[in-house]
Write an enzyme that holds these catalytic residues in place. Structure first.
Site, PDB file in Angstrom:
ATOM      1  N   GLY A 156      66.752 -15.443  -9.654  1.00 43.85           N
ATOM      2  CA  GLY A 156      66.660 -14.550  -8.615  1.00 43.85           C
ATOM      3  C   GLY A 156      67.690 -13.674  -8.522  1.00 43.85           C
ATOM      4  O   GLY A 156      68.775 -13.966  -8.627  1.00 43.85           O
ATOM      5  N   VAL A 200      70.697 -15.990  -7.862  1.00 42.13           N
ATOM      6  CA  VAL A 200      70.217 -17.503  -7.793  1.00 42.13           C
ATOM      7  C   VAL A 200      70.112 -17.845  -9.453  1.00 42.13           C
ATOM      8  O   VAL A 200      69.286 -17.320  -9.816  1.00 42.13           O
ATOM      9  CB  VAL A 200      68.890 -17.657  -7.142  1.00 42.13           C
ATOM     10  CG1 VAL A 200      68.567 -19.267  -7.082  1.00 42.13           C
ATOM     11  CG2 VAL A 200      68.956 -17.070  -5.706  1.00 42.13           C
ATOM     12  N   LYS A 254      72.543 -20.578  -5.465  1.00 44.11           N
ATOM     13  CA  LYS A 254      72.666 -19.226  -4.947  1.00 44.11           C
ATOM     14  C   LYS A 254      74.323 -18.802  -4.943  1.00 44.11           C
ATOM     15  O   LYS A 254      75.134 -19.575  -4.069  1.00 44.11           O
ATOM     16  CB  LYS A 254      72.075 -19.212  -3.417  1.00 44.11           C
ATOM     17  CG  LYS A 254      72.036 -17.754  -2.976  1.00 44.11           C
ATOM     18  CD  LYS A 254      71.234 -17.451  -1.858  1.00 44.11           C
ATOM     19  CE  LYS A 254      71.768 -18.412  -0.607  1.00 44.11           C
ATOM     20  NZ  LYS A 254      71.011 -18.280   0.465  1.00 44.11           N
ATOM     21  N   GLU A 310      67.341 -27.871  -3.805  1.00 43.75           N
ATOM     22  CA  GLU A 310      66.380 -28.386  -4.837  1.00 43.75           C
ATOM     23  C   GLU A 310      65.638 -27.069  -5.366  1.00 43.75           C
ATOM     24  O   GLU A 310      65.333 -26.256  -4.786  1.00 43.75           O
ATOM     25  CB  GLU A 310      65.646 -29.504  -4.053  1.00 43.75           C
ATOM     26  CG  GLU A 310      64.500 -28.807  -2.905  1.00 43.75           C
ATOM     27  CD  GLU A 310      63.368 -29.699  -2.396  1.00 43.75           C
ATOM     28  OE1 GLU A 310      62.598 -29.999  -3.220  1.00 43.75           O
ATOM     29  OE2 GLU A 310      63.430 -29.977  -1.259  1.00 43.75           O
ATOM     30  N   ASP A 356      64.086 -15.929  10.222  1.00 43.69           N
ATOM     31  CA  ASP A 356      63.779 -14.871   8.851  1.00 43.69           C
ATOM     32  C   ASP A 356      62.741 -15.440   8.318  1.00 43.69           C
ATOM     33  O   ASP A 356      62.735 -15.703   7.063  1.00 43.69           O
ATOM     34  CB  ASP A 356      65.150 -14.718   8.222  1.00 43.69           C
ATOM     35  CG  ASP A 356      65.072 -13.547   7.333  1.00 43.69           C
ATOM     36  OD1 ASP A 356      64.121 -12.597   7.604  1.00 43.69           O
ATOM     37  OD2 ASP A 356      65.773 -13.360   6.194  1.00 43.69           O
ATOM     38  N   LYS A 392      59.531 -15.298   6.314  1.00 39.29           N
ATOM     39  CA  LYS A 392      58.842 -14.150   5.535  1.00 39.29           C
ATOM     40  C   LYS A 392      58.393 -14.874   4.196  1.00 39.29           C
ATOM     41  O   LYS A 392      59.064 -16.008   3.843  1.00 39.29           O
ATOM     42  CB  LYS A 392      59.573 -13.082   5.506  1.00 39.29           C
ATOM     43  CG  LYS A 392      61.006 -13.176   4.485  1.00 39.29           C
ATOM     44  CD  LYS A 392      61.839 -12.078   4.650  1.00 39.29           C
ATOM     45  CE  LYS A 392      63.282 -12.286   3.931  1.00 39.29           C
ATOM     46  NZ  LYS A 392      64.051 -11.073   3.858  1.00 39.29           N
ATOM     47  N   ASN A 434      60.803 -16.271   1.602  1.00 34.54           N
ATOM     48  CA  ASN A 434      61.646 -17.456   2.092  1.00 34.54           C
ATOM     49  C   ASN A 434      60.748 -18.861   2.120  1.00 34.54           C
ATOM     50  O   ASN A 434      61.058 -19.698   2.633  1.00 34.54           O
ATOM     51  CB  ASN A 434      62.515 -17.254   3.344  1.00 34.54           C
ATOM     52  CG  ASN A 434      63.580 -16.281   3.300  1.00 34.54           C
ATOM     53  OD1 ASN A 434      64.109 -15.943   2.257  1.00 34.54           O
ATOM     54  ND2 ASN A 434      64.173 -15.666   4.296  1.00 34.54           N
ATOM     55  N   ASP A 462      66.364 -20.521   2.645  1.00 35.30           N
ATOM     56  CA  ASP A 462      67.065 -19.699   3.241  1.00 35.30           C
ATOM     57  C   ASP A 462      67.199 -19.870   4.806  1.00 35.30           C
ATOM     58  O   ASP A 462      66.854 -18.882   5.584  1.00 35.30           O
ATOM     59  CB  ASP A 462      66.756 -18.267   2.881  1.00 35.30           C
ATOM     60  CG  ASP A 462      67.764 -17.329   2.928  1.00 35.30           C
ATOM     61  OD1 ASP A 462      69.055 -17.492   3.531  1.00 35.30           O
ATOM     62  OD2 ASP A 462      67.393 -16.022   2.352  1.00 35.30           O
TER      63      ASP A 462
END
Length: 465
Positions: A15, A22, A37, A90, A135, A137, A140, A157
């Site tokens: 990612g 990520v 991350k 994880e 946040d 969404k 996430n 996140d």
């Protein structure tokens, strides 16, 4: 990049965002896959943004090890080594919910309800320990899928989270405008209701394949969130159930007084929506939404915490049985036990009615308890059934094998054993009361007759309360 990030062995990038990458890595000590991350070096050097990122990093790092919930991705580690900052969590294979927010790949309505229910329970857990995500969404919400079908979800996140016990964690101006509540956009006082609004937007998008408000820029988006009314989901996707549409719109109400006041209220409506599915759908499989709700309602599971309940949702064999179906017969061999979630069963021995059991009662646990040292051996004498058990009405049953229970967490196993001890103590008390109060015909025997072993297994519990 080096083949390691700290102690973690690099596998591949999975990612990329504006401020971080990520990576899929392997932890050599636990030998499990993890997601790492890593902050981009240019982010840390950017004078305009670096202080914000450092704050977000600190918030997420502070939550490491605190968010223990089956539907929240666990933060395992946080490392700050000057120019190298990374969060280890994880690994959840399957990508994010974004892939199911497209018109050509929408999930069935019953699956949307299940996903939202799990998210609501996870966010309610976070709220109980003082955390507001801020946040929520699709990007996430991680997906655990199998053959393209969503099996599970995990929120991730929490870098933008607000800890109600620590005002210093708050970072202003953070969030995605399309999912932000009116009060969040207006920089008003925030609570769990801002996450409820955001989850409502996610539900709308999963149902329709589009956002409730679409605009060319953030300013136009903000205006619509504050002042416009979105199209009804059923206008964009014919066939959206009326009750599911009502839940979505109530979660997205601009006025907080009209919005869901609690996560429990939202979860309860989602559970009712799941149970309102056509019987032809519900008969095929007991959905996770219904499983969890049933467990929460049963006396047997009163002392199980939420994580342990989700364990049972996963490892138990959930069955639906029709009227007059035999679970097992007297003399059969078996070590599995059942918890009756819905319906009634009749217990007989040698053709005589012993009792009728209802929701929350356990069935067949004596064979399991009598043979704990060899519970997996269904041929052992201790595994012989002592009565016939037949359904009186259509039933939902939770079947647990010794093998499945042995693989559960120690805490979950302990809860089962304590529940059995409590249940058996009550049954023995009821049996003793019946024996001592029953009129005796003829001379009393020299030695009191022992309580039959099946009696402890079948005497009904007194009603709750």
């Amino acid at each position: 990049m080096d083949q390691r990030i700290g102690k973690y062995e690099l596998i591949r990038r999975i990612g990329e965002g504006s401020s971080s990458n990520v990576w899929l890595c392997r932890d050599p000590f636990t030998e499990r896959l993890v997601a790492v991350k890593v902050a981009k070096s240019e982010t840390l050097r950017d004078e305009r943004y670096s202080h914000v990122y450092r704050k977000l990093f600190a918030v997420e790092a502070h939550l490491a090890g605190k968010l223990h919930h089956p539907h929240i991705a666990m933060i395992l580690d946080a490392v700050d080594e000057g120019d190298l900052r990374y969060i280890v969590s994880e690994y959840v294979p399957g990508g994010t919910l974004e892939q199911f927010c497209r018109p050509e790949r929408l999930l069935p309505q019953e699956k949307v309800v299940e996903v939202m229910f799990k998210c609501a329970r996870a966010l309610e857990f976070a709220h109980r320990i003082g955390i507001t995500h801020r946040d929520v969404k699709p990007a996430n919400i991680l997906v655990n899928s199998e053959n393209g079908e969503v099996r599970d979800v995990k929120l991730t996140d929490f870098g933008t989270a607000m800890n109600l016990a620590e005002d210093s964690t708050l970072v202003e101006g953070i969030g995605s405008p399309a999912y932000m509540s009116p009060e969040q956009i207006s920089e008003g006082a925030l609570s769990h209701q801002t996450d409820i609004y955001s989850l409502g937007v996610v539900m709308y998008q999963l149902l329709t394949g589009r956002l409730p408000f679409e605009a060319q820029n953030n300013a136009a988006m903000i205006y619509q969130v504050l002042h416009s009314t979105p199209p009804l989901p059923s206008e964009l996707r014919p066939g959206v159930a009326e009750n599911i549409e009502a839940i979505t719109l109530k979660a997205m109400a601009k006025d907080r007084a009209q919005r869901y006041q609690s996560w429990d209220a939202l979860a309860a409506d989602l559970a009712r929506a799941a149970r309102a599915e056509p019987r032809s759908i519900r008969a095929r499989e007991v959905a996770d939404t219904e499983r969890f709700s049933l467990l929460k309602s049963l006396r047997f599971f009163d002392r199980f915490d939420e994580a342990q309940l989700w364990e049972v949702v996963r490892f138990a064999d959930w069955q639906r049985r029709g009227h007059a179906q035999r679970l097992y017969a007297e003399g059969d061999m078996g070590t599995d036990f059942f918890i009756l979630a819905e319906g009634q069963v009749r217990v007989t021995k040698m053709g005589k009615l012993i009792t009728t059991l209802g929701p929350g009662d356990s069935i067949g646990e004596m064979g399991y308890l009598a043979g704990l040292d060899h519970a997996e051996d269904a041929s052992h004498p201790a595994a012989r059934r002592s009565a016939d058990v037949v359904t009186v009405t259509p039933c939902t049953l939770i079947r647990v094998s010794p093998t499945a229970l042995a693989a559960a967490s120690e805490g979950c196993q302990l809860r089962f054993n304590r529940a059995f001890l409590s249940l058996l103590a009550e049954r023995l008390a009821v049996a003793n009361q019946r024996l001592t109060s029953a009129p005796v015909a003829g001379p009393s025997p020299a030695t009191p007759a022992p309580v039959p072993s099946y009696m402890a297994d079948t005497v009904p519990l007194p009603p709750r309360g």
